[in-house]
Scaffold this active site. Structure first.
Site, PDB file in Angstrom:
ATOM      1  N   THR A 175     -19.111   0.755  13.987  1.00 16.55           N
ATOM      2  CA  THR A 175     -18.179  -0.066  14.747  1.00 16.55           C
ATOM      3  C   THR A 175     -16.736   0.327  14.477  1.00 16.55           C
ATOM      4  O   THR A 175     -16.411   0.812  13.378  1.00 16.55           O
ATOM      5  CB  THR A 175     -18.365  -1.556  14.385  1.00 16.55           C
ATOM      6  OG1 THR A 175     -17.322  -2.341  14.962  1.00 16.55           O
ATOM      7  CG2 THR A 175     -18.324  -1.766  12.871  1.00 16.55           C
ATOM      8  N   ASP A 176     -15.869   0.084  15.461  1.00 17.90           N
ATOM      9  CA  ASP A 176     -14.445   0.330  15.259  1.00 17.90           C
ATOM     10  C   ASP A 176     -13.844  -0.618  14.235  1.00 17.90           C
ATOM     11  O   ASP A 176     -12.750  -0.392  13.714  1.00 17.90           O
ATOM     12  CB  ASP A 176     -13.674   0.237  16.583  1.00 17.90           C
ATOM     13  CG  ASP A 176     -13.841  -1.091  17.299  1.00 17.90           C
ATOM     14  OD1 ASP A 176     -14.569  -1.972  16.799  1.00 17.90           O
ATOM     15  OD2 ASP A 176     -13.246  -1.247  18.394  1.00 17.90           O
ATOM     16  N   TYR A 211     -19.157  -8.417   8.137  1.00 14.77           N
ATOM     17  CA  TYR A 211     -19.860  -7.549   9.085  1.00 14.77           C
ATOM     18  C   TYR A 211     -19.368  -6.111   8.983  1.00 14.77           C
ATOM     19  O   TYR A 211     -20.153  -5.176   8.823  1.00 14.77           O
ATOM     20  CB  TYR A 211     -19.670  -8.071  10.508  1.00 14.77           C
ATOM     21  CG  TYR A 211     -20.015  -7.054  11.582  1.00 14.77           C
ATOM     22  CD1 TYR A 211     -21.327  -6.640  11.783  1.00 14.77           C
ATOM     23  CD2 TYR A 211     -19.026  -6.497  12.388  1.00 14.77           C
ATOM     24  CE1 TYR A 211     -21.649  -5.701  12.751  1.00 14.77           C
ATOM     25  CE2 TYR A 211     -19.337  -5.560  13.364  1.00 14.77           C
ATOM     26  CZ  TYR A 211     -20.645  -5.165  13.535  1.00 14.77           C
ATOM     27  OH  TYR A 211     -20.952  -4.228  14.490  1.00 14.77           O
ATOM     28  N   LYS A 239     -21.215  -2.642   7.666  1.00 12.97           N
ATOM     29  CA  LYS A 239     -21.370  -1.477   8.534  1.00 12.97           C
ATOM     30  C   LYS A 239     -20.789  -0.223   7.885  1.00 12.97           C
ATOM     31  O   LYS A 239     -21.357   0.871   8.007  1.00 12.97           O
ATOM     32  CB  LYS A 239     -20.699  -1.729   9.886  1.00 12.97           C
ATOM     33  CG  LYS A 239     -21.371  -2.804  10.726  1.00 12.97           C
ATOM     34  CD  LYS A 239     -22.790  -2.414  11.140  1.00 12.97           C
ATOM     35  CE  LYS A 239     -22.785  -1.375  12.250  1.00 12.97           C
ATOM     36  NZ  LYS A 239     -24.166  -1.113  12.744  1.00 12.97           N
TER      37      LYS A 239
END
Length: 234
Positions: free
Chosen positions: A40-41, A64, A68
């Protein structure tokens, strides 16, 4: 993958994104299967101006994105240590048909279809780059078949919009007024803006998104209108 859920239940995200990734990596290693880690960015953290390249400093700010990033580093370690064929991508906010209704776009669409107000965090001026799911999938396919093992790529749609812009667009498409907006207390540690520089995937692999944002969002709204049984029973 919903940040709100990671704030209330961080353990579940660590178990899934870290130990879950480890479990899959072990099976890939034992069976010599290529491994593709979709990240994810959010691992970059927020940025007020400009955009993040693949070499930018990493600064995840919620459970989160931390989980990641841990999964990313674990994946890369299997490439360097075991020579496993791996790929890592950092994608921007993805949307489209079949997305869980906990996410912003499907939640707002389904709320309005059932005449419920839409909750907008803070002032609604937080900015995200939106990527249509079919463009995201085409990028993943392009990388898997053409990139070198161990590669890392940003994937973005080039569609930066505020949450309030998204909200008002959906309201208009579903013939609701702005009175259906309910501004609520902001999320803890809410990143203000994400933005990706995707020049690397364009230069090295010739990929770029094909969808136009407004038409893709309209198609997404139509899908949820047509498939009420899917999300009402889900």
């Amino acid at each position: 993958s919903h940040v709100d859920n990671s704030i209330t239940s961080p353990k579940a995200f660590l178990e899934t994104d870290v130990f879950g990734t480890f479990t899959l990596l072990e099976q890939a290693r034992k069976n010599d299967i290529p491994f593709f880690q979709i990240s994810t960015d959010e691992v970059y953290g927020q940025i007020r101006e400009g955009s993040f390249t693949e070499k930018s400093r990493l600064n995840p700010r919620n459970p989160y994105s931390v989980a990641k990033l841990a999964a990313e580093r674990l994946t890369h370690s299997y490439f360097t240590t075991y020579k496993l064929k791996t790929f890592i991508t950092r994608g921007s906010n993805t949307f489209g048909p079949n997305q869980h209704t906990e996410k912003l776009i499907p939640r707002f669409i389904t709320n309005l279809l059932t005449n419920k107000k839409v909750p907008v965090y803070g002032t609604g001026l937080n900015v995200r780059d939106w990527l249509y799911v079919f463009d995201h999938c085409s990028a993943i396919d392009t990388i898997f078949h053409n990139a070198k093992p161990g590669s890392l790529f940003n994937i973005g749609g080039g569609n930066e919009r505020t949450n309030l812009w998204i909200t008002k667009f959906i309201l208009k498409e579903l013939s609701h007024s702005n009175n259906m907006i309910e501004f609520v207390k902001d999320r803890p540690g809410h990143d203000f803006r994400y933005a990706l520089d995707c020049q690397k995937i364009k230069d090295e692999l010739g990929w770029q998104p094909e969808s136009t944002f407004e038409s893709s969002l309209k198609d997404t709204i139509k899908w949820y209108k047509k498939n009420t049984a899917w999300w009402q029973n889900g």
